[in-house]
Scaffold this active site. Structure first.
Site, PDB file in Angstrom:
ATOM      1  CB  SER A 142      -0.863   0.115   1.214  1.00 27.20           C
ATOM      2  OG  SER A 142      -1.548   1.230   1.308  1.00 27.20           O
ATOM      3  CE1 TYR A 156      -4.233  -2.164   4.843  1.00 26.53           C
ATOM      4  CE2 TYR A 156      -3.647   0.061   4.093  1.00 26.53           C
ATOM      5  CZ  TYR A 156      -4.138  -1.136   3.827  1.00 26.53           C
ATOM      6  OH  TYR A 156      -3.748  -1.514   2.330  1.00 26.53           O
TER       7      TYR A 156
END
Length: 247
Positions: A142, A156
């Site tokens: 990501s 995350y």
């Protein structure tokens, strides 16, 4: 169709929707037979399977929750059994926890570590029983692992950054076996979970150099290249497909 992946077999974890579905379809368009795993939405998985079969490729959907390491490993083994071999592993399945670090409970922490870190590790271990020279391991990270522009993304970001270490160290370990290992970091991508017309979409798009969200096909194109014979000398790389988000 380029057919650069003709006669190859790929497995895409979390391949029933969003980026994962885009990757599964692109690999099939390039000639691969594709298995995909899903957590609970069997109907969406079946739809992707039908789309792959409509391209003339074999496809199978396997239910496997990333929190269960046995299910993850068994799913990879099943792909090799049902489709006859395994050439490409795409670690895509993930959860996306959002919230201040001191407000996320340990259940969310443990789930994130299990799905975003442990499951890719387990999938690789299982895949190595089947991959031969020319094999490909591609993980989906990501842009948040490179640049967290909003608060509440710590857990995350931590989980996705772990994939950098997995990719670079594993590339060194598997180089003698002629198996490549790479990481793709998508930027904002138009999916059901993060729609390009969502309430914060304009702000998010504004952080990119191109001023827009990606489509799943944009991410899938890079994955397809990394899976192809043309990328045989590319390993240990972190590729940001983020529209300049991290520039």
């Amino acid at each position: 169709m380029t057919m650069t992946l003709n006669d190859k077999v790929a497995v895409v974890t979390g391949g029933s929707r969003g980026i994962g579905a885009g990757i599964a379809l692109r690999l099939a368009q390039d000639g691969a037979d594709v298995a995909l795993t899903y957590r609970q939405d069997a109907d969406r998985a079946a739809t992707v399977v039908k789309q792959i079969e409509a391209l003339g490729r074999r496809a199978v959907a396997i239910q496997a929750d990333g929190v269960d390491p046995t299910a993850v490993g068994d799913a990879v083994d099943r792909v090799a059994t049902e489709l006859g071999r395994l050439d490409i592993l795409v670690n895509n399945a993930a959860v996306f926890p959002v919230g201040p670090m001191d407000e996320l409970d340990m259940t969310e922490v443990e789930q994130t570590i299990a799905v975003n870190i442990r499951a890719p590790y387990v999938a690789v271990r299982a895949a190595l029983r089947h991959l031969s020279a020319g094999g490909r391991i591609i993980s989906i990270g990501s842009n948040v692992g490179e640049r967290a522009v909003f608060p509440g993304l710590t857990l995350y970001a931590m989980s996705k950054t772990a994939l950098v270490g997995l990719t670079r160290a594993l590339a060194r370990e598997l180089g003698p076996r002629h198996i490549t290992v790479n990481l793709v970091n998508p930027g904002p991508t138009d999916t059901d979970a993060n729609p390009a017309d969502g309430p914060n979409a304009a702000t998010i798009a504004g952080f990119t150099a191109l001023g827009r969200f990606a489509l799943p096909a944009d991410i899938a194109a890079t994955v397809a290249h990394l899976a192809s014979p043309e990328a045989g000398y590319l390993t240990g790389a972190v590729v940001n497909v983020d529209g300049g988000f991290t520039s």
